[in-house]
Design an enzyme around this catalytic site. Structure first.
Site, short mmCIF file in Angstrom:
data_model
loop_
_atom_site.label_atom_id
_atom_site.label_comp_id
_atom_site.label_asym_id
_atom_site.label_seq_id
_atom_site.Cartn_x
_atom_site.Cartn_y
_atom_site.Cartn_z
N GLY A 110 0.84 -1.26 -0.13
CA GLY A 110 -0.05 -0.17 -0.12
C GLY A 110 0.85 1.22 -0.08
N SER A 111 0.37 2.31 0.72
CA SER A 111 1.14 3.36 0.67
C SER A 111 2.60 3.71 1.50
CB SER A 111 0.24 4.60 1.45
OG SER A 111 -1.05 4.70 0.61
N LEU A 112 2.96 2.44 1.82
CA LEU A 112 4.61 2.45 2.14
C LEU A 112 5.22 2.74 0.87
CD1 LEU A 112 5.26 -0.38 4.45
CD2 LEU A 112 4.45 1.92 5.14
N LYS A 157 4.70 4.81 -1.28
CA LYS A 157 4.86 6.19 -1.64
C LYS A 157 6.14 6.91 -1.40
CE LYS A 157 -0.18 6.58 -1.51
NZ LYS A 157 -1.24 7.00 -0.82
#
Length: 482
Positions: A216-218, A220
């Site tokens: 997921g957003s890790l 980013k």
């Protein structure tokens, strides 16, 4: 000699030749392979005639052999079994060895070449042979806090010393009692193994390293690193951040969390996009940077798909195939085919914390002979340098913002500046999301980097995983201060 007898003699000669060749092949060529075969319980049973070395954490044995009055002279015990099971593994009469019991078997059993002189001395002195000890890098306070935080959920925690790569904590749940697989009662061993086999989630899997998951957003943080390294972006660079992002050549769109708007203006500084984890901003940023740059930075951090050993076997992490820009947009928010182990997530955080230098992770601090003399020790080793110190400093600023005023508020610690990033990864319809947090502290003098993964926990990374990370960081800093 008539023809029939000659044929029989030749046949017998050929058979004897084949037999001799086979015996030599087994005893010479394949001897080491067969000795280490997990199904070879004869070798394992012979090992019970000598005292197996201990696995040690902070001066305390977490796996040890104790003498018995039975046919097998020693029994393997795990005084804090469930706490360290993911790391120690088991030493089983039926199922052989796993985890460190397998990876360091030669030292523990006393068959390692570095213990040859000890074995010779035992032979001449009549002293009972014994295995060597394996001393780990784990910190008891970190391990206890990690397992406590994971109680009741399926997940993993990894904590590292960013400056050395030493693994301070490695926890995985659900857990199990390795002592019950290491008893001398075959029926009881098989019964317990059947219980573990029937479990919905196999407790014997070390989820910190033995499997990988969508981050997921890790992810980013890696996309941010790619942007900052180009020199065309800074944390203050304004990027597009629409409420929805239509995917190229598709009718699908990427929304933000709960359909929210990242900014009424449809754009925002890069630091703010990371702070609130804006999906549309990073999906567009990934497409703007292009697959080559995203893949290059991912692989520089270690998402290259390769397995390696610490000495436990670690599954590879990678971004997978990226067919087109639509796939790249989804990849850039850590979805699609991106997969990461919790150890890899901790390494990403540790790299940022260590001025862009990634240290090679290691679990074994030193190996000791039975008389406790050191026969080998691990020296910290620089592994990769995916980003410059300047980029690492900018990422630290952005990750501090995530915890101070964004999605990672639950990781805040009074008097300590924490840098981090949350992640919430969709799995499939009707299945609860995975949740993540990775970070380090103190931000201005990093002493610990941590990654927390909760499988199908529901909610968000900020709600489920960040509090566990805070708990682990606090435990370590408190122990260091004592």
């Amino acid at each position: 000699m008539n023809a029939p007898l000659r044929k029989v003699a030749i046949s017998v000669l050929v058979l004897f030749t084949l037999l001799i060749v086979n015996v030599n092949y087994i005893q010479v060529v394949r001897s080491d392979e067969l000795r280490k075969d997990s199904g070879n319980t004869r070798v394992l049973a012979a090992e019970y005639d000598r005292e197996r070395g201990a696995i040690v954490v902070a001066g305390t044995a977490v796996a040890e052999s104790v003498p018995t009055d039975g046919r097998l002279k020693y029994l393997r015990q795990y005084p804090q079994g469930e706490l360290y099971a993911a790391v120690t593994g088991y030493h089983s009469l039926i199922y052989n060895n796993s985890q460190l019991e397998r990876a360091e078997n030669d030292v523990l059993s006393g068959s390692d070449g570095r213990l040859t002189l000890r074995r010779l001395a035992d032979l001449f002195t009549g002293r009972d042979p014994a295995g060597g000890d394996v001393v780990l890098t784990l910190d008891p306070a970190v391990q206890a806090a990690a397992m406590a935080g994971l109680e009741g959920v399926t997940g993993a925690v990894v904590a590292l010393d960013p400056s050395t790569g030493a693994i301070l904590g490695m926890a995985s749940t659900p857990t199990y009692d390795p002592g019950r697989l290491s008893s001398h009662d075959p029926a009881a061993i098989r019964e317990y193994a059947d219980q573990l086999d029937a479990a919905e989630r196999d407790p014997r899997l070390n989820r910190a390293i033995g499997d990988n998951f969508p981050p997921g957003s890790l992810f980013k943080v890696i996309v941010s690193a790619a942007a900052l390294a180009d020199g065309e972006y800074t944390p203050d660079t304004v990027v597009p951040a629409p409420t929805e992002l239509p995917l190229p050549n598709s009718t699908r769109v990427i929304p933000n969390f709960n359909g929210s708007s990242c900014d009424p203006s449809g754009q925002q500084p890069l630091i703010d996009a990371l702070t609130i984890s804006c999906n549309t901003a990073f999906a567009q940023l990934g497409m703007d940077l292009g697959e080559d740059r995203i893949r290059e930075m991912s692989e520089a951090f270690g998402l290259d798909g390769e397995r390696y050993e610490i000495p436990l076997r670690v599954e590879g992490s990678s971004i997978g195939d990226v067919e087109d820009d639509a796939a790249l947009a989804q990849t850039s928010i850590g979805q699609r085919d991106v997969r990461m182990t919790p150890l890899q997530a901790a390494l990403v955080a540790a790299t940022v914390a260590n001025d862009g230098v990634q240290m090679k992770p290691y679990l074994v601090d030193e190996l000791q002979a039975p008389d406790l003399t050191v026969i080998d020790s691990t020296e910290p080793e620089e592994w990769r340098e995916p980003i410059s110190a300047d980029v690492a400093n900018q990422l630290t600023e952005m990750m501090v913002s995530v915890v101070a005023r964004g999605s990672g508020r639950a990781a805040r610690i009074d008097g300590v500046e924490v840098a981090g990033k949350t992640g919430t990864a969709q799995v499939s319809e009707d299945v609860a999301d995975h949740t993540w947090f990775m970070g380090f502290a103190p931000a201005d003098d990093p002493q610990i980097a941590v990654a927390v993964f909760v499988a199908n926990g529901g909610g968000t990374g900020g709600e489920r995983s960040a509090p566990i990370a805070r708990q682990v960081i606090e435990a370590y800093l408190d122990a260091q201060g004592d």
